[in-house]
Design an enzyme around this catalytic site. Structure first.
Site, short mmCIF file in Angstrom:
data_model
loop_
_atom_site.label_atom_id
_atom_site.label_comp_id
_atom_site.label_asym_id
_atom_site.label_seq_id
_atom_site.Cartn_x
_atom_site.Cartn_y
_atom_site.Cartn_z
CB CYS A 80 -0.96 0.03 1.19
SG CYS A 80 -2.17 1.38 1.04
CB CYS A 198 -2.51 3.37 -6.46
SG CYS A 198 -3.75 2.41 -5.55
#
Length: 250
Positions: A80, A198
């Site tokens: 993440c 991302c």
């Protein structure tokens, strides 16, 4: 006997992409190199991509590192990017050191890669200084990511915030849309394109197309993490079809 490497991933509970793109890349590598890989995950709760949930999720990463070290994985990836960058400048170094210390204390010392650290290091590897960034986050979080990257010494000339608040919806974003998004940006003076800042926004199918479209090297958080994992394992960082960083040139 054929060497099998265990790939551990610390994954947001709502992430559906990192456990597909990383195995896809390393699976493609298995077609051209002898090493083999298995994949193992531990999850941190997170549904909405907002700063409060990201901070609470990051607090669970210590537990995940210990759980994965129980499986004696050979490398851990913290999947993440924005959770790390939301914790403040340079936090990827703090996280990597802390989580590796947990694996060592559990008798299974293993290198830890954060997707945030992998991305900023990948830009250095390819010699990029001026970049553009595409991210799925709401604008305030995207600006936080851009600021983090700038603090690492890179000039972000332009960025796009796709403003998708729900993490499951980020994973549903069609990567076929990315070339058109990049085509609306001025990439003439950039050294590289960050196609997905991302690990949840799918991008692997678009990497080669955007490189062909722009003539610029393309990196993503997932591609950068794969590169960093292979380097940590002392393996040749080459994956067919995954862009310049994994072409074998670096």
């Amino acid at each position: 006997m054929q060497k099998i490497y265990r790939i551990g991933q610390i994954v947001p509970s709502s992430n559906t992409t990192m456990e597909t793109e990383i195995p896809a890349m390393l699976g493609a590598r298995q077609q051209i190199r002898p090493e083999r890989f298995t994949f193992h995950s531990s999850r941190m709760r997170m549904k909405k991509v907002v700063k409060e949930e990201l901070a609470a999720m990051d607090a669970e990463s210590d537990r995940c590192a210990v759980e994965l070290s129980d499986a004696r994985v050979d490398v851990l990836g913290y999947a993440c990017l924005v959770a790390i960058m939301a914790m403040g400048h340079g936090y990827h170094r703090v996280s990597e050191q802390r989580l590796q210390a947990h694996t060592a204390a559990n008798g299974a010392d293993a290198p830890v890669i954060t997707s945030a650290g992998a991305l900023v290091n990948a830009l250095q590897v390819i010699g990029a200084k001026r970049i553009v960034v595409v991210a799925p986050y709401m604008k305030p979080l995207t600006e936080l990511v851009v600021d983090y990257i700038r603090n690492e010494g890179y000039d972000v000339l332009d960025y796009r915030a796709l403003e998708i608040p729900d993490n499951l919806d980020v994973g549903r974003h069609d990567p076929a849309r990315l070339p058109d998004i990049v085509a609306q940006m001025d990439t003439r003076d950039v050294d590289a394109i960050v196609l997905s800042a991302c690990v949840q926004m799918p991008s692997l199918p678009a990497v080669a197309k955007v490189e062909a479209l722009t003539g610029k090297p393309v990196v993503t958080a997932a591609v950068a993490t794969t590169y960093a994992m292979l380097k940590a394992l002392d393996l040749e960082p080459v994956v067919p079809g995954a862009g310049a960083l994994l072409s074998g040139a670096y």
